[in-house]
Scaffold this motif. Structure first.
Motif, PDB file in Angstrom:
ATOM      1  N   ALA A  10       0.932  -1.121   0.052  1.00 16.09           N
ATOM      2  CA  ALA A  10      -0.040  -0.062  -0.121  1.00 16.09           C
ATOM      3  C   ALA A  10       0.924   1.145  -0.019  1.00 16.09           C
ATOM      4  O   ALA A  10       1.711   1.395   1.187  1.00 16.09           O
ATOM      5  CB  ALA A  10      -0.916   0.043   1.207  1.00 16.09           C
ATOM      6  N   ARG A  33      -6.928  -7.651   4.031  1.00 10.17           N
ATOM      7  CA  ARG A  33      -6.808  -6.269   4.681  1.00 10.17           C
ATOM      8  C   ARG A  33      -5.409  -6.299   5.346  1.00 10.17           C
ATOM      9  O   ARG A  33      -5.335  -7.142   6.476  1.00 10.17           O
ATOM     10  CB  ARG A  33      -7.867  -5.779   5.367  1.00 10.17           C
ATOM     11  CG  ARG A  33      -9.065  -5.355   4.455  1.00 10.17           C
ATOM     12  CD  ARG A  33     -10.180  -4.804   5.074  1.00 10.17           C
ATOM     13  NE  ARG A  33     -10.077  -4.993   6.960  1.00 10.17           N
ATOM     14  CZ  ARG A  33     -10.930  -4.879   7.877  1.00 10.17           C
ATOM     15  NH1 ARG A  33     -12.124  -4.539   7.471  1.00 10.17           N
ATOM     16  NH2 ARG A  33     -10.880  -5.171   9.298  1.00 10.17           N
ATOM     17  N   SER A  57     -13.231   4.207   7.259  1.00 11.51           N
ATOM     18  CA  SER A  57     -13.262   2.840   6.352  1.00 11.51           C
ATOM     19  C   SER A  57     -11.775   2.432   6.211  1.00 11.51           C
ATOM     20  O   SER A  57     -10.732   3.513   6.310  1.00 11.51           O
ATOM     21  CB  SER A  57     -13.858   2.907   5.037  1.00 11.51           C
ATOM     22  OG  SER A  57     -13.156   3.576   4.115  1.00 11.51           O
ATOM     23  N   TYR A  58     -11.648   1.293   6.012  1.00 10.34           N
ATOM     24  CA  TYR A  58     -10.278   0.776   5.543  1.00 10.34           C
ATOM     25  C   TYR A  58      -9.439   1.390   4.652  1.00 10.34           C
ATOM     26  O   TYR A  58      -8.489   1.810   4.656  1.00 10.34           O
ATOM     27  CB  TYR A  58     -10.177  -0.711   5.271  1.00 10.34           C
ATOM     28  CG  TYR A  58      -8.986  -1.367   5.071  1.00 10.34           C
ATOM     29  CD1 TYR A  58      -7.820  -1.558   5.896  1.00 10.34           C
ATOM     30  CD2 TYR A  58      -8.859  -1.827   3.799  1.00 10.34           C
ATOM     31  CE1 TYR A  58      -6.673  -2.070   5.643  1.00 10.34           C
ATOM     32  CE2 TYR A  58      -7.489  -2.485   3.363  1.00 10.34           C
ATOM     33  CZ  TYR A  58      -6.531  -2.383   4.150  1.00 10.34           C
ATOM     34  OH  TYR A  58      -5.271  -3.028   3.762  1.00 10.34           O
ATOM     35  N   LEU A  59     -10.370   1.511   3.692  1.00 15.84           N
ATOM     36  CA  LEU A  59      -9.775   2.148   2.240  1.00 15.84           C
ATOM     37  C   LEU A  59      -9.434   3.682   2.536  1.00 15.84           C
ATOM     38  O   LEU A  59      -8.425   4.141   2.160  1.00 15.84           O
ATOM     39  CB  LEU A  59     -10.801   2.171   1.069  1.00 15.84           C
ATOM     40  CG  LEU A  59     -11.014   0.730   0.516  1.00 15.84           C
ATOM     41  CD1 LEU A  59     -12.150   0.686  -0.576  1.00 15.84           C
ATOM     42  CD2 LEU A  59      -9.564   0.260  -0.099  1.00 15.84           C
ATOM     43  N   ILE A  62      -6.425   3.855   4.494  1.00 15.51           N
ATOM     44  CA  ILE A  62      -4.951   3.195   3.504  1.00 15.51           C
ATOM     45  C   ILE A  62      -4.709   4.578   2.825  1.00 15.51           C
ATOM     46  O   ILE A  62      -3.585   5.023   2.553  1.00 15.51           O
ATOM     47  CB  ILE A  62      -5.474   2.084   2.491  1.00 15.51           C
ATOM     48  CG1 ILE A  62      -5.297   0.762   3.383  1.00 15.51           C
ATOM     49  CG2 ILE A  62      -4.342   2.189   1.402  1.00 15.51           C
ATOM     50  CD1 ILE A  62      -4.121   0.326   4.093  1.00 15.51           C
ATOM     51  N   GLU A  63      -5.721   5.364   2.228  1.00 13.36           N
ATOM     52  CA  GLU A  63      -5.492   6.523   1.538  1.00 13.36           C
ATOM     53  C   GLU A  63      -4.830   7.520   2.598  1.00 13.36           C
ATOM     54  O   GLU A  63      -3.878   8.355   2.083  1.00 13.36           O
ATOM     55  CB  GLU A  63      -6.683   7.143   1.013  1.00 13.36           C
ATOM     56  CG  GLU A  63      -7.248   6.435  -0.143  1.00 13.36           C
ATOM     57  CD  GLU A  63      -6.006   6.377  -1.524  1.00 13.36           C
ATOM     58  OE1 GLU A  63      -5.416   7.382  -1.696  1.00 13.36           O
ATOM     59  OE2 GLU A  63      -5.858   5.220  -1.769  1.00 13.36           O
TER      60      GLU A  63
END
Length: 192
Positions: A10, A33, A57-59, A62-63
């Protein structure tokens, strides 16, 4: 014994800091994940350090780490591991590491490498470090965020991980200076 495979990194090309785990545990592999086990303290620590919304959220998380200049990956690409999440159950003779020379070529600004625990550090030292140029990196082993490392309280782990924010600031500053120098030398001279 099962052969398990880790995730892709990532990251973004302008990352300045790399956090390395060993290989995902069972809960992470099932959820696809990073650090998915509910008792793993990685995301609570990162949420605190980067001042993220804990319910994001997970996304989104990550961002957020990408925007902060953090790349997230594992040392081990694949290995055999007994039916467990414990690093101690990894068959050390089956370890295949990720492509670090290629990764560092595509991430030229990384100057700090953080290991999420002892196994990540030792595996990197044995299987990766002898084959890369290490002059550009500063290394730090941090306390594992794994629930298996319960001897240290959350606050102690968080305090140890605070070095991450200092490293991000230093690396970002160095990247800015380097980019500025590169832009000045590549700027066409006025010939009039």
């Amino acid at each position: 014994m099962n052969r398990i495979t880790s995730f892709s990194a990532a990251s973004s090309p302008d990352a300045t800091v790399l956090i390395l785990g060993s290989i995902p545990g069972k809960a992470s592999l099932e959820a696809n994940r990073y650090y998915a086990h509910p008792q793993n303290q990685f995301w609570p620590i990162i949420t605190e350090l980067l001042e993220l919304n804990p319910s994001s959220s997970y996304l989104a998380r990550i961002e957020s780490i990408k925007l902060a200049g953090i790349a997230l990956w594992d040392v081990v690409k694949s290995c055999h591991r007994h039916n467990s999440s414990l690093d101690a159950k990894i068959d050390k003779n089956s370890i295949v590491t990720n492509d670090f020379p290629g990764f560092f070529l595509n991430h030229p600004y990384i100057t700090h490498i953080f290991f999420n625990g002892l196994t990540a550090e030792k595996t990197f030292q044995k299987h990766v470090q002898p084959y890369i140029c290490t002059d550009r990196f500063t290394y730090h082993r941090l306390p594992s965020t794994s629930p298996a490392h319960a001897a240290m309280a959350f606050q102690q782990k968080l305090d140890s991980w605070r070095i991450l924010t200092t490293a991000i600031a230093e690396a970002t500053y160095s990247k800015t200076i380097e980019t500025s120098k590169t832009n000045q030398t590549s700027r066409p001279r006025n010939i009039f």
